[in-house]
Design a protein around this motif. Structure first.
Motif, short mmCIF file in Angstrom:
data_model
loop_
_atom_site.label_atom_id
_atom_site.label_comp_id
_atom_site.label_asym_id
_atom_site.label_seq_id
_atom_site.Cartn_x
_atom_site.Cartn_y
_atom_site.Cartn_z
N TRP A 150 -5.82 8.79 88.63
CA TRP A 150 -6.95 7.94 88.25
C TRP A 150 -7.55 8.35 86.92
N ARG A 151 -7.59 9.65 86.62
CA ARG A 151 -8.11 10.08 85.32
C ARG A 151 -7.27 9.50 84.20
N THR A 152 -5.95 9.50 84.39
CA THR A 152 -5.07 8.94 83.37
C THR A 152 -5.23 7.43 83.26
N LEU A 153 -5.31 6.76 84.40
CA LEU A 153 -5.47 5.30 84.41
C LEU A 153 -6.77 4.88 83.73
N VAL A 154 -7.85 5.56 84.09
CA VAL A 154 -9.17 5.20 83.53
C VAL A 154 -9.20 5.47 82.03
N PHE A 155 -8.64 6.59 81.61
CA PHE A 155 -8.58 6.87 80.17
C PHE A 155 -7.82 5.77 79.43
N THR A 156 -6.68 5.37 79.98
CA THR A 156 -5.86 4.36 79.32
C THR A 156 -6.58 3.03 79.22
N LEU A 157 -7.19 2.60 80.34
CA LEU A 157 -7.86 1.30 80.34
C LEU A 157 -9.08 1.30 79.44
N GLU A 158 -9.88 2.37 79.49
CA GLU A 158 -11.06 2.43 78.63
C GLU A 158 -10.66 2.42 77.16
N ALA A 159 -9.64 3.19 76.82
CA ALA A 159 -9.20 3.24 75.43
C ALA A 159 -8.70 1.89 74.96
N LEU A 160 -7.88 1.23 75.78
CA LEU A 160 -7.32 -0.05 75.39
C LEU A 160 -8.39 -1.12 75.22
N ILE A 161 -9.36 -1.17 76.13
CA ILE A 161 -10.34 -2.25 76.06
C ILE A 161 -11.21 -2.12 74.83
N PHE A 162 -11.59 -0.90 74.45
CA PHE A 162 -12.43 -0.76 73.27
C PHE A 162 -11.64 -1.06 71.99
N ILE A 163 -10.38 -0.65 71.94
CA ILE A 163 -9.58 -0.98 70.77
C ILE A 163 -9.33 -2.49 70.70
N LEU A 164 -9.07 -3.12 71.84
CA LEU A 164 -8.83 -4.56 71.85
C LEU A 164 -10.09 -5.34 71.46
N MET A 165 -11.26 -4.80 71.78
CA MET A 165 -12.50 -5.43 71.31
C MET A 165 -12.52 -5.49 69.79
N GLY A 166 -12.16 -4.37 69.17
CA GLY A 166 -12.11 -4.36 67.71
C GLY A 166 -11.09 -5.34 67.18
N PHE A 167 -9.93 -5.44 67.85
CA PHE A 167 -8.90 -6.39 67.42
C PHE A 167 -9.39 -7.83 67.55
N SER A 168 -10.08 -8.13 68.65
CA SER A 168 -10.51 -9.51 68.87
C SER A 168 -11.53 -9.95 67.84
N LEU A 169 -12.27 -9.02 67.28
CA LEU A 169 -13.23 -9.37 66.22
C LEU A 169 -12.51 -9.98 65.02
N ARG A 170 -11.32 -9.46 64.73
CA ARG A 170 -10.55 -10.00 63.61
C ARG A 170 -10.22 -11.47 63.83
N GLY A 171 -9.81 -11.81 65.05
CA GLY A 171 -9.46 -13.20 65.33
C GLY A 171 -10.64 -14.13 65.16
N VAL A 172 -11.82 -13.70 65.60
CA VAL A 172 -13.01 -14.54 65.46
C VAL A 172 -13.37 -14.72 64.00
N VAL A 173 -13.35 -13.62 63.23
CA VAL A 173 -13.69 -13.70 61.80
C VAL A 173 -12.68 -14.56 61.06
N ASP A 174 -11.38 -14.42 61.37
CA ASP A 174 -10.36 -15.23 60.70
C ASP A 174 -10.57 -16.72 60.98
N ARG A 175 -10.95 -17.04 62.19
CA ARG A 175 -11.12 -18.46 62.53
C ARG A 175 -12.38 -19.05 61.91
N ILE A 176 -13.48 -18.29 61.98
CA ILE A 176 -14.75 -18.81 61.47
C ILE A 176 -14.80 -18.73 59.95
N GLY A 177 -14.28 -17.63 59.42
CA GLY A 177 -14.37 -17.42 57.98
C GLY A 177 -15.37 -16.33 57.66
#
Length: 530
Positions: free
Chosen positions: A269-296
């Motif tokens: 569980w420590r490994t699973l939680v670390f992986t999920l927490e890390a991925l979700i925060f990095i993906l949040m940063g990635f998703s910001l790019r998509g919003v900015v690219d679409r809106i301008g």
């Protein structure tokens, strides 16, 4: 994106997560802040494909295991004792923040309907369990304050999600029934509790009949998704169903799981939680790019950033106002003679008001806004602004705020502290050994067993009498024991490398040495390795 490319991207993100964790530790920053900012920076690199996040998948994939893990380790006694305060934050503070955001949004955009303004309030109002967990793990707080923050983070998502659904429906159909909303909230909450209790009971019934350690760990892992999906399928709160199942499993697992399964499951569980927490925060940063690219980028800076920052300020101020207002009310009624009112004290209240990081739920429900929803672009940019500012600003400064105000632990501790509890357990173990050490004629037949547990009982009694002084003397002894274990491991590896023992012998003896080493590290007072 080709499936192989998707897998390669996931590997890149996991490698980046490890690197960003190391950078955060070196700079003394919360890992969540480093991951969020790092994800946004990675997304801007040329050659990386855009990432599109499905909001329903975000909630289903990430939320259940992370909520379940938090609920599993919740101190249930303190959770139950402080439930009124937890509900004040999980329901009252969320609704108050949503109302404050709606007022500010309506002032900024008078033509926007109140229902749409409340929809934005619902998006940004619930503090995030994952973001809070990532920050709170790095600080030490008074027990009551810790219980309030942990309990709030487990329950407030349900409030925000219910409010969001009603606000969006009201915006699209043009009407809103407050009585129906309140009734539905309690129905969803109580239904979630019932579903979580049923799922956990059924799962534990199955676990008792599994005799393979790996199957037990795998089945335990699936419990969180079973509770969440069952709650959503029955149209009750999947969040509360997951939290209920996690609390129940954490309460009953002590007599359900063998020690070896508990150790194995904890590491997984420590490994699973670390992986999920890390991925979700990095993906949040990635998703910001998509919003900015679409809106301008020009439109974001020119017309959306200002209102987004004002709403972000309203989010932070609203929580502080609610917490300080509640503290003032409790202080007043206690001064008037109501002894059951127990204010936190301004020090703890200041910390409680400052802990309000937003994260995965805000992101998911913002992305789930219908395509034609009024001011959808503004709401998306505002959601990202709130996440970024609260995670980076509040997360990075929380340790400094705690050091500045120095909150005091005013709750009385439990009657039995750790040293006394260890002594009580050792004493009972010695008494049990004494009962089996003699035969029916009173002859001692297990002297070594009796002496082993007698020495442990005597040692723990001495430890309980003066724990600090005893540990100061015994700590070098534990260090020597670790050195002895290291020597044994080196000899074991030498025998294996020279071909004198089989691999099975290596693994069996290495497991014994590992368990012995972990036990010594715990006794020495260090954190568990992991």
């Amino acid at each position: 994106m080709h499936p192989v490319q998707t897998f390669e991207l996931i590997l890149v993100l996991l490698g980046a997560a490890v690197a960003l964790h190391l950078i955060a530790a070196r700079l003394g920053l919360p890992p969540s802040a480093a991951l969020l900012v790092g994800g946004g920076a990675l997304a801007s690199l040329p050659g990386l494909p855009p990432v599109s996040l499905d909001p329903e998948l975000i909630l289903v994939l990430f939320l259940p295991p992370l909520l379940f893990d938090g609920a599993y380790y919740t101190a249930f006694g303190r959770f139950r004792r402080h439930l009124p305060g937890i509900m004040s934050l999980a329901v009252g503070a969320v609704l108050f923040t949503a109302a404050a955001v709606a007022i500010v949004t309506h002032w900024l955009i008078p033509g926007l309907s109140w229902a749409a303004c409340f929809a934005l309030g619902a998006v940004v109002s619930p503090p995030d369990a994952i973001a809070a967990r990532a920050v709170l793990q790095r600080v030490t707080l008074p027990r009551r304050l810790q219980a309030l923050l942990e309990g709030e983070s487990l329950l407030n998502d349900a409030t925000g999600l219910v409010l969001f659904r009603f606000a969006v429906a009201a915006t699209l159909v043009g009407s809103f029934d407050a009585n129906q909303a309140v009734g539905s909230f309690f129905l969803l909450a109580l239904g979630g509790v019932a579903v979580g209790a049923i799922v956990s009971a059924a799962w534990m019934f199955v676990l008792r009949r599994l005799h393979d350690d790996t199957l037990v760990v795998a089945a335990s892992t699936l419990m969180c998704w079973a509770a969440y999906l069952a709650g959503e399928a029955l149209q009750v709160s999947g969040v509360i169903a997951t939290v209920t199942s996690g609390i129940a499993f954490g309460w009953f697992q002590h007599g359900l799981l063998p020690a070896r399964v508990r150790l194995q499951g904890s590491a997984f569980w420590r490994t699973l939680v670390f992986t999920l927490e890390a991925l979700i925060f990095i993906l949040m940063g990635f998703s910001l790019r998509g919003v900015v690219d679409r809106i301008g980028f020009e439109q974001v800076l020119g017309s959306l950033l200002g209102p987004a920052l004002l709403v972000t300020g309203a989010v932070i101020v609203a929580r502080l106002v609610w917490v300080m207002g509640t503290e003032a009310l409790l202080t007043t009624v206690r001064a008037m003679g109501m002894r059951s009112a127990r204010p936190l004290g301004w020090r703890s209240a200041a910390v409680l008001g400052w802990v309000g990081m937003r994260g995965v739920v805000t992101l998911a429900i913002a992305l789930s806004l219908p395509a034609g929803f009024p001011q959808r672009d503004l709401m998306l940019v505002t959601a990202f602004a709130v996440i970024l500012v609260t995670v980076v600003l509040q997360g990075a400064t929380l340790g400094g705020v705690i050091a500045l105000v120095r909150p005091k632990d005013i709750d009385p501790p439990a009657p039995v502290a750790l040293p006394a509890a260890e002594a009580a357990v050792a004493r009972v173990k010695f008494e049990a050994a004494e009962q089996v050490a003699y035969d029916g004629n009173g002859e001692l037949i297990h002297p070594q067993l009796l002496e082993t547990y007698r020495s442990r009982a005597v040692g723990t009694e001495r430890y309980a009498a003066d724990a600090d002084r005893f540990m100061e003397k015994i700590r070098p002894h534990f260090s020597l024991m670790l050195g002895v274990i290291a020597a044994g491991r080196a000899e074991l590896l030498r025998l294996h490398r020279e071909g004198q023992i089989e691999d099975e012998v290596l693994h069996d003896l290495e497991r014994d040495l590992d368990l012995e080493e972990v036990g010594i590290i715990y006794q020495r007072g260090d954190d568990a390795p992991g």
